[in-house]
Write an enzyme that holds these catalytic residues in place. Structure first.
Site, short mmCIF file in Angstrom:
data_model
loop_
_atom_site.label_atom_id
_atom_site.label_comp_id
_atom_site.label_asym_id
_atom_site.label_seq_id
_atom_site.Cartn_x
_atom_site.Cartn_y
_atom_site.Cartn_z
N GLY A 7 -14.46 -54.26 4.98
CA GLY A 7 -12.41 -55.03 4.58
C GLY A 7 -12.10 -53.84 5.90
O GLY A 7 -11.83 -52.75 5.97
N GLY A 35 -16.34 -55.14 0.94
CA GLY A 35 -16.17 -57.05 1.14
C GLY A 35 -17.06 -58.15 1.47
O GLY A 35 -17.26 -58.65 0.77
N GLU A 80 -15.77 -46.64 -1.59
CA GLU A 80 -14.12 -46.40 -1.97
C GLU A 80 -13.80 -44.91 -2.63
O GLU A 80 -12.61 -45.11 -2.01
CB GLU A 80 -13.96 -48.10 -2.48
CG GLU A 80 -13.86 -49.34 -2.17
CD GLU A 80 -15.06 -49.60 -2.33
OE1 GLU A 80 -15.54 -50.90 -1.48
OE2 GLU A 80 -16.12 -48.89 -2.97
N ASP A 106 -13.92 -52.72 -5.67
CA ASP A 106 -13.40 -53.72 -6.07
C ASP A 106 -14.04 -54.98 -5.80
O ASP A 106 -15.39 -54.72 -5.77
CB ASP A 106 -11.45 -53.77 -5.24
CG ASP A 106 -12.41 -54.06 -4.09
OD1 ASP A 106 -12.61 -53.71 -3.27
OD2 ASP A 106 -10.39 -54.81 -3.50
#
Length: 402
Positions: free
Chosen positions: A109, A159, A182, A190
């Site tokens: 992302g 993402g 991440e 996430d």
């Protein structure tokens, strides 16, 4: 619309040298093109720059159309995908999502533009809106009425994981490369990762979330992330069979997916280390995980210590708490917690900003984490990250389907 930028996230993982570390493209130049409708398939296609939305009879197909950018997603792409899925939910019998090109389903992302925005007054609003929209899309996928088939051929990270892993069917190929890296940029896994990682066997999820370890090909199936494995050369035939089904239900879809899955006689690449993962990563704290790895003192354990010590200390502790607690939460509740964590990460002096600066902007590969050590990341610090936001700022999700 978000500004498209180019960046590569380099992260270390066990068994790979720094020079050969996998790169996950985070933000790249947008591309657009045209598509000619196939008369044989009676297909109509709508061009939406980086995303192609296709009506194929009673079915829908979404193509992430940024192959040069490894199909990395930006804000506008998330909005378009969400809009299409909402429109299709009651009208389509089946939805397929895939990435253009052979290299990636979706490599990640738009983290670089989110961080650059923090240099402007109230720049955190861009990140807040991006995460709100992305997590809402993740939840929609996880509760989707129509069968949702994600063909995760190639790089699938960040993402891209959120666009696939919550769907009913996830088809891996020999080209699939999965990771949630991440913690290397001061963030946390996430897009609902605290939900699905917490449900992998044993302590595998916490291991993947903390270290960013890469899984390839059939390993993505054996880990429980993909639901099926199909050789990439068979994907076109698989899609044809799915899209020509007259009636869509599980009893029709499963036989087709199983038809294209070859007989597998593979050992999970982490199988030799699973007992060590259980022993070390079941520890109650990050410090204890590292101590157990040091005590083990095998080459594998030493490499993992090196990996963990490079990560953001606060990200490690936040990630562990979020995944540990995710096992007892619904997808919606996990996403709500993740939204709180994401919003608190959107600060100019935080590790998310520093990690992206060091790896993607200045590219000095030398992030200066704050707090600098695990000992300095107190329980009070971590708990503040998880604290409720003002009521009007909390992530609101429709949970009537759960």
């Amino acid at each position: 619309m978000m500004r498209s930028v180019v960046g590569k996230l380099h992260y270390s993982s066990v068994g790979a040298t720094r020079a050969r570390a996998t790169t996950a493209t985070v933000r790249c130049l947008s591309t657009s093109g045209s598509v000619t409708a196939s008369k044989e398939a009676a297909t109509t296609q709508t061009i939406m720059d980086e995303v192609l939305i296709k009506d194929v009879g009673d079915n829908g197909v979404i193509v992430l159309n940024r192959p040069k950018a490894l199909n990395a997603i930006n804000f506008s792409m998330v909005q378009k995908i969400h809009s299409a899925l909402k429109q299709w939910e009651s009208s389509k019998k089946l939805v397929i999502i895939e990435g253009a090109g052979e290299k990636a389903f979706c490599a990640g992302g738009d983290v670089k533009s989110l961080v650059l925005a923090l240099n402007e007054p109230k720049g955190e609003r861009l990140g807040e809106e991006f995460f709100r929209t992305e997590y809402t899309l993740n939840h929609l996928i996880g509760t989707y009425k129509a069968p949702y088939v994600a063909i995760i051929n190639g790089i699938t990270m960040g993402g891209g994981v959120g666009l696939s892993v919550h769907g009913k069917y996830r088809i891996a190929t020999e080209k699939t490369l999965f990771a949630m890296p991440e913690t290397a940029i001061g963030l946390f896994p996430d897009v609902g990762a605290t939900y699905f990682l917490s449900r992998l066997k044993g302590r595998l999820g916490i291991y993947l979330g903390l270290t960013g370890h890469r899984l390839k090909g059939v390993d993505v199936l054996l880990a429980g992330i993909a639901t099926h494995f199909v050789p990439s050369e068979k994907i076109a035939d698989l899609k044809r069979d799915l899209l020509t089904l007259r009636e869509i239900d599980t009893q029709k879809i499963e036989p087709i997916l199983n038809k294209y899955q070859p007989k597998l006689n593979h050992e999970f690449s982490l199988a030799p280390h699973m007992s060590k993962i259980e022993t070390c990563f079941s520890a109650p704290s990050i410090e204890e995980i590292i101590e157990r790895l040091k005590k083990d003192n095998s080459d594998w354990a030493q490499k993992n210590v090196e990996v963990l010590l490079k990560m953001s200390p606060s990200s490690l502790k936040v990630t562990k708490k979020a995944i540990d607690e995710g096992k007892g939460k619904s997808l919606a509740d996990c996403l709500k917690i993740e939204y709180r964590l994401a919003c608190t990460a959107l600060t100019r002096d935080g590790d998310f900003y520093e990690g992206v600066r060091a790896l993607l902007i200045d590219k000095d590969q030398k992030p200066v984490w704050k707090p600098i050590s695990l000992a300095d990341v107190t329980d009070e610090y971590v708990n503040k990250r998880f604290a409720a936001l003002p009521a009007d700022k909390e992530l609101q999700l429709c949970t009537s389907k759960l």
